[in-house]
Design an enzyme around this catalytic site. Structure first.
Site, PDB file in Angstrom:
ATOM      1  N   ASP A  88       0.843  -1.212   0.000  1.00 58.74           N
ATOM      2  CA  ASP A  88       0.000   0.000   0.000  1.00 58.74           C
ATOM      3  C   ASP A  88       0.877   1.262   0.000  1.00 58.74           C
ATOM      4  O   ASP A  88       0.562   2.248   0.643  1.00 58.74           O
ATOM      5  CB  ASP A  88      -0.955  -0.009   1.207  1.00 58.74           C
ATOM      6  CG  ASP A  88      -2.018   1.077   1.143  1.00 58.74           C
ATOM      7  OD1 ASP A  88      -2.115   1.776   0.116  1.00 58.74           O
ATOM      8  OD2 ASP A  88      -2.737   1.246   2.138  1.00 58.74           O
ATOM      9  N   LYS A 140       4.878   7.190   0.718  1.00 62.19           N
ATOM     10  CA  LYS A 140       4.630   6.330   1.877  1.00 62.19           C
ATOM     11  C   LYS A 140       5.766   5.354   2.143  1.00 62.19           C
ATOM     12  O   LYS A 140       5.987   4.947   3.279  1.00 62.19           O
ATOM     13  CB  LYS A 140       3.353   5.508   1.625  1.00 62.19           C
ATOM     14  CG  LYS A 140       2.051   6.157   2.017  1.00 62.19           C
ATOM     15  CD  LYS A 140       1.002   5.048   1.964  1.00 62.19           C
ATOM     16  CE  LYS A 140      -0.407   5.537   2.040  1.00 62.19           C
ATOM     17  NZ  LYS A 140      -1.336   4.382   1.840  1.00 62.19           N
ATOM     18  N   ASN A 185       2.283  10.719   4.892  1.00 57.67           N
ATOM     19  CA  ASN A 185       1.024  10.557   4.170  1.00 57.67           C
ATOM     20  C   ASN A 185       0.678  11.853   3.435  1.00 57.67           C
ATOM     21  O   ASN A 185       1.572  12.481   2.868  1.00 57.67           O
ATOM     22  CB  ASN A 185      -0.069  10.065   5.128  1.00 57.67           C
ATOM     23  CG  ASN A 185      -1.154   9.286   4.414  1.00 57.67           C
ATOM     24  OD1 ASN A 185      -1.829   9.812   3.541  1.00 57.67           O
ATOM     25  ND2 ASN A 185      -1.318   8.016   4.745  1.00 57.67           N
ATOM     26  N   CYS A 215     -15.537  -3.243  10.086  1.00 58.69           N
ATOM     27  CA  CYS A 215     -15.895  -2.085  10.925  1.00 58.69           C
ATOM     28  C   CYS A 215     -14.682  -1.308  11.416  1.00 58.69           C
ATOM     29  O   CYS A 215     -14.732  -0.084  11.586  1.00 58.69           O
ATOM     30  CB  CYS A 215     -16.697  -2.532  12.148  1.00 58.69           C
ATOM     31  SG  CYS A 215     -17.894  -3.837  11.812  1.00 58.69           S
ATOM     32  N   HIS A 265     -14.128   2.486  12.886  1.00 56.81           N
ATOM     33  CA  HIS A 265     -14.406   2.576  14.319  1.00 56.81           C
ATOM     34  C   HIS A 265     -13.203   2.199  15.186  1.00 56.81           C
ATOM     35  O   HIS A 265     -13.293   2.259  16.400  1.00 56.81           O
ATOM     36  CB  HIS A 265     -15.617   1.717  14.679  1.00 56.81           C
ATOM     37  CG  HIS A 265     -16.917   2.292  14.180  1.00 56.81           C
ATOM     38  ND1 HIS A 265     -17.512   3.382  14.784  1.00 56.81           N
ATOM     39  CD2 HIS A 265     -17.702   1.965  13.140  1.00 56.81           C
ATOM     40  CE1 HIS A 265     -18.642   3.684  14.134  1.00 56.81           C
ATOM     41  NE2 HIS A 265     -18.770   2.847  13.122  1.00 56.81           N
ATOM     42  N   MET A 277     -23.194   6.469   8.744  1.00 55.07           N
ATOM     43  CA  MET A 277     -23.044   5.035   9.028  1.00 55.07           C
ATOM     44  C   MET A 277     -23.848   4.267   7.981  1.00 55.07           C
ATOM     45  O   MET A 277     -25.065   4.181   8.063  1.00 55.07           O
ATOM     46  CB  MET A 277     -23.544   4.742  10.448  1.00 55.07           C
ATOM     47  CG  MET A 277     -23.680   3.253  10.771  1.00 55.07           C
ATOM     48  SD  MET A 277     -22.118   2.341  10.693  1.00 55.07           S
ATOM     49  CE  MET A 277     -22.716   0.665  10.411  1.00 55.07           C
TER      50      MET A 277
HETATM   51 CA    CA Z   1      -4.088   3.044  -0.212  1.00 53.11          CA
END
Ligand code: CA
Length: 704
Positions: A335, A362, A421, A629, A633, A671
């Protein structure tokens, strides 16, 4: 002055000018009053954008100029008097989600984008709202926004304000009153695209990319004509189905570096942030993102570098034709986007002036390239890394054995959120240093051999099994980097990671917001802290500076949130700040009152809601939670101060858990419904895990 002139809020900025003209007329007494010069809102021409460097009163483009150095020659605020800086005004952005935008300032008006792509136009001297535009992004689109519903800002050109919306539209607004002038859909709405990046305007073309590579899309960048929103060109960053004609020679060449059926998954390479332009060379620089899916063994099983993932591309701005490319992470599998800030500068290297492009992507290497040819000049690690051993003579990373996470889960540095980032860097021409908001975080990565592509879902082919934040420390520091010698010169350690973008100004100043809720001024040459002030929330975005009526302001759009506070809650909780978006503007002698931030909550209460659940339910709930989730969260149900911390959910939430999670009862709050993803039984298991985590936290926090 303003008190004596009745004016509608929309006309505040102009009424000041009108009054000045009126007074001048009165002084002239017998002379008829001179006609007021027409003040056009958003009056930014191509010529003005090219000359933005000398236009110290304004901040006309995302990185202030096309070179994106985020340096201003303004010197009214200097290292001697910066301690007298005080709040001039604040403006509420009415959001709890992360604020990432760089404000654009044009002739006394400020344009700033809040989460959900809502644009606020403010009087840059008072913070008064001139207008507000809400593109009404469907809140359900948050499901396709990997890293929060943020916007990094707008572009202004020829009386218009351009905003890319989270759901993939590009909207042109009348800069005077925020009325939409045109709107165009930049993406296939059946695909999980999103826009969070700020557009740039180059030669009358609005340049905009998009995101979505975590879900599975094909990356591209588009150029729309500023006047009417028609598409001028679109350049893909990765090849599509090779049985179809290639869009360009660059795509044909790229396809040789891919294997398997990558186009079915999108391939990735999204252009979600960095853009820069050199008017002299007439080259547009574009940063491309990670692969879809992340793990290359699933994406391109026969190997290959997978051009043009994780690359800097130089394009002709008139046509989108590719001139050169440099891949920062060949065959990315971690990533490691190269969408991070691209900055142009002229540096003396080995006795000769070089036109360079600089990036701290990154992957943890700081790159300096020749921006005319893409030739690698130098590179070095600027953050802890274990995926690579160094760079070869061509600037290609030499992968380590440890970085191959196929056989076992590895704690990879830098993590998926990177050694750096989106938080903007800056360059100070006097010190010759680049200021990097640096991250030092590891994340476990394992290869999910079982992965099968699920359209519109999270598609990584990376396993989060064994995710545990215990013992994982997130470091964040401000680093002054010498791009010529490729060495750090000084660094300031912060109490938490995910600190703000930077701003360099004349007379040795550097500004940065901090994760723990401050705006700080440093001496640019040695990093000594000169001034700090509370912001009431975490500050992530890049500050700007400008003048109105000769008065210098430093302003920042503050507001905690985004991928780190959402997904890595326990680490983000080190910052002990909560969301609460606001624009804060400072001037010498400013004495406005700071709106209080939300207090850090005490320990969660012991949940009273009873749910029949076995340990197996809790375990399965944990697996499902971290799959579906946790990215918003928080891992292990620890909220990072932005999105709701589920451990604090009361009876009302737990009573309605199925309706909220599966039925979308709180979709308007962001949500989305997971009814098509989680069965009733699975949602119950997730609830069991959430309750388990809440009980655990309540017990632990009660124990000294
Ligand atoms: Ca990415």
């Amino acid at each position: 002055m303003r008190d004596t002139v009745p004016a509608t809020p929309l006309l505040q900025g102009r009424s000041r000018l009108t009054l000045a003209v009126l007074l001048a007329g009165l002084w002239a007494c017998a002379e008829p009053p001179a006609p007021a010069p027409p003040v056009q809102a958003g009056n930014v021409s191509d010529a003005r954008l090219r000359a933005a460097g000398e236009d110290t009163a304004n901040w006309l483009s995302h990185g202030r100029t096309y070179a994106e150095q985020r340096y201003s020659p303004l010197a009214q605020i200097d290292a001697e008097n910066v301690s007298e800086l005080g709040l001039a005004w604040s403006a509420d952005l009415q959001t709890m989600r992360g604020v990432q935008a760089t404000p654009i300032v044009v002739d006394g008006s400020m344009y700033v984008a809040a989460p959900w792509s809502v644009v606020h136009a403010l009087d840059a001297a008072t913070g008064e709202e001139l207008w507000r535009y809400d593109p009404q992004v469907p809140k359900t689109h948050s499901r396709f926004a990997c890293c929060s519903v943020a916007s990094r800002g707008v572009a202004v050109h020829d009386g218009r304000v351009f905003v890319g919306t989270l759901d993939g539209r590009l909207v042109a607004l009348d800069a005077a009153d925020g009325t939409p002038v045109w709107e165009t859909l930049t993406v296939d709405p059946s695909q999980p695209y999103s826009i969070t990046g700020a557009a740039r305007v180059v030669k009358g073309l609005v340049i905009i990319g998009n995101g979505g590579a975590e879900y599975g899309v094909r990356g591209y960048v588009s150029a729309y004509r500023s006047e009417d929103g028609t598409l001028a060109w679109r350049t893909y960053t990765v090849p599509g189905d090779p049985s179809l004609p290639f869009e360009s020679p660059a795509m044909e060449k790229a396809a040789e570096t891919w294997n398997g059926e990558w186009w079915r998954y999108g391939g990735g390479g999204t252009v979600w942030d960095a853009l820069a332009y050199d008017p002299e060379l007439d080259l547009l620089y574009v940063g491309t993102g990670n692969g879809s899916p992340h793990a290359r063994w699933a994406r391109s099983p026969g190997g290959g570098d997978n051009l043009y993932l994780a690359s800097i591309l130089a394009l002709r701005p008139d046509t989108g034709e590719q001139v050169w490319h440099f891949q920062t992470t060949p065959a990315d599998t971690w990533d490691y986007t190269a969408t991070q800030h691209i900055m142009l500068a002229d540096l003396e290297i080995d006795g000769r002036m070089r036109k360079v492009v600089m990036q701290a992507p990154k992957n943890g290497f700081f790159f300096v390239l020749d921006r005319e040819t893409g030739e690698f000049i130098s590179g070095a690690p600027f953050s802890k890394m274990n995926w690579a051993l160094g760079l070869d003579a061509d600037g290609r990373p030499i992968e380590s054995e440890y970085g191959d996470y196929r056989t076992e889960t590895r704690m990879i540095y830098p993590s998926q959120i990177g050694g750096h980032n989106w938080h903007p860097m800056s360059f100070h021409p006097n010190t010759g240093l680049v200021y990097i908001p640096t991250l030092e975080i590891g994340m476990p990565m394992g290869y999910d051999e079982e992965w099968v592509h699920q359209p519109g879902r999270w598609n990584l082919a990376v396993s989060f099994d064994g995710y545990a934040s215990g013992g994982n420390v997130a470091l964040g520091y401000l680093q002054a980097w010498d791009p010529v010698t490729q060495r750090p010169v000084w660094r300031v350690d912060h109490v938490a990671a995910w600190n703000g973008g930077t701003l360099a100004t004349a007379h040795n100043l550097l500004f940065q917001g901090s994760a723990d809720g401050r705006l700080v001024a440093y001496r640019a040459d040695d990093g000594e802290m000169l001034w700090e002030t509370p912001a009431g929330t975490g500050v992530m975005a890049g500050p700007v500076t400008y003048t109105v009526d000769g008065q210098q302001y430093v302003a920042v759009a503050a507001g905690w949130g985004g991928s780190f506070p959402m997904g890595m809650g326990s680490m983000a909780a080190q910052a002990r700040v909560r969301g609460g978006g606001r624009v804060l503007a400072y001037r010498l002698g400013g004495d406005a009152e700071l709106p209080p931030g939300l207090p850090w909550p005490g320990p969660p209460p012991m949940p009273s809601f009873a749910l029949e659940a076995s340990q197996a339910d809790v375990d399965e709930g944990s697996r499902l939670y971290h799959l579906e989730c946790g990215v918003c969260h928080g891992g292990e149900v620890v909220g990072g101060g932005s999105v709701h911390d589920l451990r604090y959910s009361g009876e009302a939430v737990h009573e309605r858990f199925q309706a909220i999670v599966r039925g979308g009862e709180r979709a308007q709050l962001g949500m989305p419904a997971f009814g098509e993803i989680l069965s009733e039984e699975e949602a119950r298991q997730v609830q069991a895990y959430v309750l388990f985590a809440a009980r655990q936290a309540a017990t632990q926090d009660a124990t000294p």
